[in-house]
Design an enzyme around this catalytic site. Sequence first.
Site, PDB file in Angstrom:
ATOM      1  N   THR A 184     -83.674 -46.328 -15.190  1.00 29.41           N
ATOM      2  CA  THR A 184     -83.977 -47.041 -13.947  1.00 29.41           C
ATOM      3  C   THR A 184     -84.422 -48.461 -14.249  1.00 29.41           C
ATOM      4  O   THR A 184     -84.980 -48.740 -15.303  1.00 29.41           O
ATOM      5  CB  THR A 184     -85.058 -46.312 -13.118  1.00 29.41           C
ATOM      6  N   ARG A 185     -84.125 -49.358 -13.312  1.00 35.55           N
ATOM      7  CA  ARG A 185     -84.660 -50.717 -13.396  1.00 35.55           C
ATOM      8  C   ARG A 185     -85.331 -51.072 -12.080  1.00 35.55           C
ATOM      9  O   ARG A 185     -85.519 -52.231 -11.761  1.00 35.55           O
ATOM     10  CB  ARG A 185     -83.545 -51.721 -13.739  1.00 35.55           C
ATOM     11  N   HIS A 189     -88.679 -44.596  -5.655  1.00 37.90           N
ATOM     12  CA  HIS A 189     -89.071 -44.136  -4.331  1.00 37.90           C
ATOM     13  C   HIS A 189     -88.650 -42.671  -4.187  1.00 37.90           C
ATOM     14  O   HIS A 189     -88.194 -42.046  -5.132  1.00 37.90           O
ATOM     15  CB  HIS A 189     -88.454 -45.040  -3.256  1.00 37.90           C
ATOM     16  N   HIS A 192     -85.067 -41.372  -5.524  1.00 36.13           N
ATOM     17  CA  HIS A 192     -84.859 -41.161  -6.956  1.00 36.13           C
ATOM     18  C   HIS A 192     -85.809 -40.114  -7.521  1.00 36.13           C
ATOM     19  O   HIS A 192     -85.477 -39.414  -8.477  1.00 36.13           O
ATOM     20  CB  HIS A 192     -84.929 -42.485  -7.702  1.00 36.13           C
ATOM     21  N   ARG A 278     -75.048 -43.402  -7.704  1.00 35.42           N
ATOM     22  CA  ARG A 278     -73.976 -44.260  -7.223  1.00 35.42           C
ATOM     23  C   ARG A 278     -74.223 -45.678  -7.705  1.00 35.42           C
ATOM     24  O   ARG A 278     -75.343 -46.125  -7.797  1.00 35.42           O
ATOM     25  CB  ARG A 278     -73.933 -44.213  -5.686  1.00 35.42           C
TER      26      ARG A 278
END
Length: 373
Positions: A184-185, A189, A192, A278
Site C-alpha cells: 500500500t501507498r 480505510h 482495504h 483494481r
Amino acid sequence: MSVATETKLIAPHGGELVDRTGERPDDLESLETLTLTSRERSDLDMLASGALSPLTGFLNRDDYESVLENMRLANGLPWALPVCLAVDEAPTEGRVALDESAVLDVEEVYEYDKEREAQQAFGTIDDAHPGVARLYEQKPLYLAGRVTVFERSEPAFPELALDPADTRAEFSRRGWKRVVGFQTRNPIHRAHEYLTKVALETVDGLLIHPLVGDTKSDDVPAKTRVECYRVLLDGYYPADRVVLSAFPAAMRYAGPREAIWHAICRKNYGCSHFIVGRDHAGVGDYYGTYDAQLIFDEFEPHELDIEPMFFEHSFWCKRCGSMASAKTCPHGSDDHVFLSGTKVRELLANGELPPVEFSRPEVAEVLIEAYRA
Ligand SMILES: [Zn+2]
C-alpha cells in the site's frame, strides 16, 4: 532459525535469498564515486537485502532487453521491471564506488532507448506519467554489474525495517507457512482493511507492507501513513496474526508490470500470497481497471509461485449491514457508503470525520492532525 522451519515458507525467487552486503574495500579511496538518485539508492538497498533476489546487481543488457520484451530475465525467470543504474559515461576502471556506501564491479556499459523503455515498462511514452518523466530525466547510459553494499541506507522507519531474512525469521517464529502480503501507498480505510482481513481468513498471517520509498508529491507522506497503520493495527487487528514492516522501494507507477514486480519482491520477503486490487500501482488513467490482475495470466502459476489474490473495490452496504463488493452485494449504489478521494480530503482538511463505515475514526484523526500541521 532451523532449516526445518525455514523450508515451510515459500522459496525466494530463483531459489536463494541473495545477500549483497559485504566489507568496506581497502581501495575505496582510489575509486571513482558515482552519486545515485533516490530511486537508485532504494534499488541498491533492496539488492543488498535480497529483496530483489535473484538479482545481484544492476541489469546487464541481455537481462534488460529480455525484461523489456518478455518480462523475463535472460535465463527465463520472470522479472517485470528494469533495475538499472544510469550514468553519463563509462567508468575508466573496472570498479566504482556508489555513494561511498557500495562498490560495483563493472560488467558492461550500454546505451538504451528511453522511449522504448517507457513504452514497454509503463505502456506509454507520455512524459506526464511520473515514472516516464523520471526515466526521461535519467543519464544516457546504463552501467551493469554486481554490487557489494558495505553501508546500508538509513531506514526511514528503523523499527519497521525488516529485511527479507528478518520477515522470514519472524514468520517462521510465529509458525506461519501461508502469508499474504499487502502493498500500500495510502492510508488504510475500511475498504482495504476488509480486503486484508478477507485474505487473512484463508492464510496464517498478514504482512502489511507499506511502500516508504519515493512517491508522488500528492500521495500522503509515509510518516503520516505509518501513524495511520499503527492506530489501525492497535485497534482492529489481532497482533499475533499481523506483521507491519516498511517496503523500501520507490514507486514506479508502472501499473500491471509493477504488480508483478511487487509480488516477486514479497515472495522474497516470505509471502506465499499477494493482494492485487483494481488498478494496482496505477496512476491517472494509463491502465485499465483490471490490467494489473490480467497480467498474471501471462505466467504459468509455477513460474511466479506466489499466488495473487484479486479483489474488487469494496464498500459498506447499509442493507447488507457489512462490508461487501459488487461480487457479494446485490444492492444498488444508493445503499453503499462511497466517498471520492476528493470528498475525503475535503472532509479531513475541514477537520471533519468521514463516516465510520468509510474510515476508522482513529485513522481519520491522524489524517486530520496531519492536515492541520
Ligand atoms: Zn448490499
